[in-house]
Design an enzyme around this catalytic site. Structure first.
Site, PDB file in Angstrom:
ATOM      1  CD  GLU A  58       8.461  -2.774   8.415  1.00  0.00           C
ATOM      2  OE1 GLU A  58       7.577  -3.477   8.112  1.00  0.00           O
ATOM      3  OE2 GLU A  58       9.093  -2.061   7.372  1.00  0.00           O
ATOM      4  CB  SER A  86       4.918  -7.428   5.894  1.00  0.00           C
ATOM      5  OG  SER A  86       3.939  -8.352   5.585  1.00  0.00           O
ATOM      6  NE  ARG A 110      -3.707  -2.780   4.001  1.00  0.00           N
ATOM      7  CZ  ARG A 110      -2.587  -3.171   4.749  1.00  0.00           C
ATOM      8  NH1 ARG A 110      -1.498  -1.935   5.077  1.00  0.00           N
ATOM      9  NH2 ARG A 110      -2.268  -4.061   4.984  1.00  0.00           N
ATOM     10  CB  CYS A 154      10.597  -0.063   2.694  1.00  0.00           C
ATOM     11  SG  CYS A 154      11.149   0.231   1.294  1.00  0.00           S
ATOM     12  CG  PHE A 172      -0.242   0.548   2.598  1.00  0.00           C
ATOM     13  CD1 PHE A 172      -0.208   1.822   2.709  1.00  0.00           C
ATOM     14  CD2 PHE A 172       0.157  -0.486   3.348  1.00  0.00           C
ATOM     15  CE1 PHE A 172       0.528   2.405   3.859  1.00  0.00           C
ATOM     16  CE2 PHE A 172       0.899   0.019   4.525  1.00  0.00           C
ATOM     17  CZ  PHE A 172       1.082   1.435   5.213  1.00  0.00           C
ATOM     18  CE  LYS A 197      -2.950  -8.616  -4.294  1.00  0.00           C
ATOM     19  NZ  LYS A 197      -3.253  -7.840  -3.188  1.00  0.00           N
TER      20      LYS A 197
HETATM   21  P1  NAD Z   1       1.545  -6.533   3.372  1.00  0.00           P
HETATM   22  O1  NAD Z   1       2.523  -7.564   3.219  1.00  0.00           O
HETATM   23  O2  NAD Z   1       0.409  -6.508   4.199  1.00  0.00           O
HETATM   24  O3  NAD Z   1       0.883  -6.678   1.742  1.00  0.00           O
HETATM   25  C1  NAD Z   1       1.520  -6.509   0.627  1.00  0.00           C
HETATM   26  C2  NAD Z   1       0.915  -7.489  -0.644  1.00  0.00           C
HETATM   27  O4  NAD Z   1       0.557  -8.445  -0.003  1.00  0.00           O
HETATM   28  C3  NAD Z   1      -0.502  -6.650  -0.840  1.00  0.00           C
HETATM   29  O5  NAD Z   1      -0.905  -6.648  -2.381  1.00  0.00           O
HETATM   30  C4  NAD Z   1      -1.583  -7.683   0.063  1.00  0.00           C
HETATM   31  O6  NAD Z   1      -2.729  -7.787  -0.612  1.00  0.00           O
HETATM   32  C5  NAD Z   1      -0.742  -9.014  -0.106  1.00  0.00           C
HETATM   33  N1  NAD Z   1      -1.068  -9.979   1.007  1.00  0.00           N
HETATM   34  C6  NAD Z   1      -1.173  -9.633   2.557  1.00  0.00           C
HETATM   35  N2  NAD Z   1      -1.437 -10.459   3.084  1.00  0.00           N
HETATM   36  C7  NAD Z   1      -1.364 -11.551   2.488  1.00  0.00           C
HETATM   37  C8  NAD Z   1      -1.546 -13.076   2.775  1.00  0.00           C
HETATM   38  N3  NAD Z   1      -1.820 -13.339   3.958  1.00  0.00           N
HETATM   39  N4  NAD Z   1      -1.438 -13.927   1.539  1.00  0.00           N
HETATM   40  C9  NAD Z   1      -1.079 -13.615   0.407  1.00  0.00           C
HETATM   41  N5  NAD Z   1      -0.813 -11.944   0.166  1.00  0.00           N
HETATM   42  C10 NAD Z   1      -1.113 -11.179   1.209  1.00  0.00           C
HETATM   43  O7  NAD Z   1       2.431  -5.160   3.191  1.00  0.00           O
HETATM   44  P2  NAD Z   1       1.821  -3.440   3.049  1.00  0.00           P
HETATM   45  O8  NAD Z   1       1.285  -3.699   4.777  1.00  0.00           O
HETATM   46  O9  NAD Z   1       0.787  -3.300   1.933  1.00  0.00           O
HETATM   47  O10 NAD Z   1       3.098  -2.978   2.917  1.00  0.00           O
HETATM   48  C11 NAD Z   1       4.097  -2.599   3.922  1.00  0.00           C
HETATM   49  C12 NAD Z   1       5.353  -3.434   4.135  1.00  0.00           C
HETATM   50  O11 NAD Z   1       5.874  -3.280   2.668  1.00  0.00           O
HETATM   51  C13 NAD Z   1       6.211  -2.947   5.097  1.00  0.00           C
HETATM   52  O12 NAD Z   1       6.588  -4.133   5.798  1.00  0.00           O
HETATM   53  C14 NAD Z   1       7.253  -2.300   4.191  1.00  0.00           C
HETATM   54  O13 NAD Z   1       8.465  -2.328   5.008  1.00  0.00           O
HETATM   55  C15 NAD Z   1       7.354  -3.224   3.156  1.00  0.00           C
HETATM   56  N6  NAD Z   1       7.726  -2.494   2.021  1.00  0.00           N
HETATM   57  C16 NAD Z   1       9.029  -2.982   1.499  1.00  0.00           C
HETATM   58  C17 NAD Z   1       9.662  -2.293   0.595  1.00  0.00           C
HETATM   59  C18 NAD Z   1      11.039  -2.933   0.054  1.00  0.00           C
HETATM   60  O14 NAD Z   1      11.403  -2.607  -1.091  1.00  0.00           O
HETATM   61  N7  NAD Z   1      11.887  -3.575   0.878  1.00  0.00           N
HETATM   62  C19 NAD Z   1       9.003  -1.061  -0.124  1.00  0.00           C
HETATM   63  C20 NAD Z   1       7.627  -0.915   0.250  1.00  0.00           C
HETATM   64  C21 NAD Z   1       7.146  -1.524   1.403  1.00  0.00           C
END
Ligand code: NAD
Length: 499
Positions: free
Chosen positions: A384, A226, A177, A281, A149, A173
């Site tokens: 985090e 995450s 949010r 991140c 998101f 995909k």
């Molecule tokens: P998230 O892991 O909740 O969601 C990411 C994606 O995974 C979304 O598209 C979501 O629909 C999907 N998802 C969520 N739960 C799932 C499940 N149980 N099974 C399968 N798919 C699922 O992350 P978020 O809250 O959207 O984003 C924030 C996180 O992303 C933070 O941890 C941040 O550090 C990380 N992030 C990392 C980078 C990087 O390049 N390392 C960049 C941006 C964000």
């Protein structure tokens, strides 16, 4: 209430599963739209149509594919204000920050205009008598991206622009949010001349993600989000025989040496710690001053700066430093972690728990927090937080400060503030973290370099954007060609020496 859609074959398609998720306006707390959550059948149908469209796109010469990217850049600039408004309305970040989100994606699209050059293979003339050897970079077919998101414009573009420039079809995909901007990006790609079916936006949750992981046509998956989900997607995707790269969470340390310019360090920490409400991140969430005198001086400089931060809705334009968190659940989680920090003995120097904004009482705003005397066993250090919370861990020496960053399970970004070149060089050389800033608090590499963390922040062996993206989204085929002149020999049963 607005009902969002999927984007399939160049057109908006309503959801067919009967399942939806609420999309909030984080500044007001109101539900402003609902987004359809795709079923496995809807996902599989989108992939099947992408697979039909992909061969003709891969056969389109790379210069023509690049021209679509060129036009897309023009359209992004044309619609910058509209995109930024839609982004802020669903995410909550300020308008200047939303423009930065779009801009950092746009720069990767610009890099992809170089696809004809980046896709050139290698050639060895006369590798043997009458023998030439050459390698080609070929598209994989249908590939997918699952995005978070917090950068709803930048990260989808980091994924789909190189994949499509390489000749693949792409299933996006996005986060459920804030799905509006990804849908708008797909519309703009169509307007830029992309053939139908090459960029399919399928909205959804775990059901759609699992359908991607198990779909046999999808060749590669790029994920950002995450760490627990990154690990899940990496292991299930790899065990299904796909090429997978997953980028996860972070806990970025900034080391402040006694010789640093304290005003510069404090300014950097305030921007990097609280910008975008800490939902980056690459946010700095841990300050590590070396020596108690450095720590005391830093805290003294930080407190007035933090107390001056303006927290408010994106509609206030440039008058706001950061906005609300993305959901009420995110706010509850961050406040829960702040309470755990107090309970576990950290000193809460700036307390934002009672923050309230007149007229926005139901918004997901969280005031800024500063902790001092944080220790490595506390939850606020280990986890985090992804909110406007900066923790200070005091180190006695440079080696101790280095070891905090080295020993943390995450390894996305880090920074050191110092005026000593020798210390900076030593730090850059020894640290086990993917992106390093020297007097730069958020060292996000530009589009023509690559972006990726180490340890629990990155899974897979190639980074995002830059030349690595062109490697990830293609596979190499090497051809050995002989055009014999004259004699035909019999069969050969050993590897031929090229003599
Ligand atoms: P998230 O892991 O909740 O969601 C990411 C994606 O995974 C979304 O598209 C979501 O629909 C999907 N998802 C969520 N739960 C799932 C499940 N149980 N099974 C399968 N798919 C699922 O992350 P978020 O809250 O959207 O984003 C924030 C996180 O992303 C933070 O941890 C941040 O550090 C990380 N992030 C990392 C980078 C990087 O390049 N390392 C960049 C941006 C964000």
């Amino acid at each position: 209430m607005q009902e969002l859609s999927h984007y399939i074959n160049g057109a908006h398609v309503p959801g067919g599963s009967g399942r939806f998720a609420d999309v909030f306006n984080p500044a007001t707390g109101e539900v402003q739209a609902r987004v359809p959550l795709a079923s496995k059948d809807e996902l599989d149908a989108a992939v099947a149509r992408a697979a039909e469209a992909q061969p003709a796109w891969a056969a389109t010469n790379p210069q023509r594919r690049a021209r679509v990217m060129m036009e897309f850049v023009r359209l992004l600039n044309r619609d910058m204000d509209k995109l930024a408004e839609a982004l802020s309305r669903e995410h909550g970040k300020t308008i200047p920050d939303a423009k930065g989100d779009i801009q950092r994606g746009l720069e990767v699209v610009e890099f992809c205009i170089g696809a004809p050059h980046l896709l050139k293979g290698e050639f060895t003339d006369s590798a043997g008598p009458g023998i030439d050897m050459y390698s080609m970079r070929q598209a994989l077919g249908v590939v997918a991206g699952i995005t978070p998101f917090n950068f709803p414009a930048m990260i989808p573009m980091w994924k789909f622009a190189p994949a499509i420039a390489c000749g693949n079809a792409f299933i996006l995909k996005p986060s459920e949010r804030d799905p509006s901007v990804p849908l708008m990006l797909a519309e703009l790609m169509s307007e830029a001349g992309l053939p139908d079916g090459i960029l399919q936006v399928v909205n959804g949750d775990k059901e759609a993600v699992d359908a991607i992981l198990d779909n046999d046509t999808i060749q590669a998956i790029g994920f950002v989000g995450s760490t627990p989900i990154a690990e899940y997607i990496y292991s299930r995707g790899c065990s299904n025989g796909k090429r997978v790269q997953c980028f996860g969470g972070a806990k970025n340390h900034m080391i402040v040496m006694p010789d640093a310019d304290m005003d510069q360090a404090a300014d950097a920490l305030v921007g990097a710690g609280y910008g975008a409400a800490g939902e980056r991140c690459m946010a700095i969430s841990v300050a590590v001053p070396v020596g108690d005198r450095t720590a005391d001086a830093l805290i003294e400089k930080l407190v007035p700066r933090i107390e001056k931060l303006k927290v408010g809705p994106y509609t206030a334009g440039n008058d706001v430093d950061y906005g609300p968190l993305v959901t009420g659940a995110a706010k509850e989680r961050v406040l829960g972690l702040v309470n755990s920090g107090v309970d576990q003995g950290a000193k809460l120097v700036v307390d934002g728990r009672d923050f309230a904004l007149q007229g926005y009482e139901n918004g997901f705003f969280v005031g800024p927090h500063l902790f001092d005397h944080v220790t490595t066993d506390m939850d606020i250090y280990k986890q985090e937080i992804f909110g406007p919370v900066l923790s200070t861990v005091r180190a006695k020496t440079y080696e101790e400060a280095l070891s905090y960053a080295m020993d943390h399970e995450y390894g996305n970004g880090t920074a050191i503030f110092t005026r000593d070149g020798d210390t900076a060089r030593d730090f850059a050389s020894r640290i086990n973290i993917g992106m390093v800033g020297i007097n730069v608090p958020i060292p996000v590499p530009l589009a023509y370099h690559t972006f990726g963390g180490w340890k629990k922040s990155g899974f897979g062996d190639l980074n995002q954007h830059g030349p690595d993206a062109f490697r990830f989204y293609t596979r190499t085929k090497t051809v050995t060609a002989r055009w014999p002149s004259g004699l035909k020999e019999g069969g050969e049963f050993h590897f031929k020496q090229m003599d």
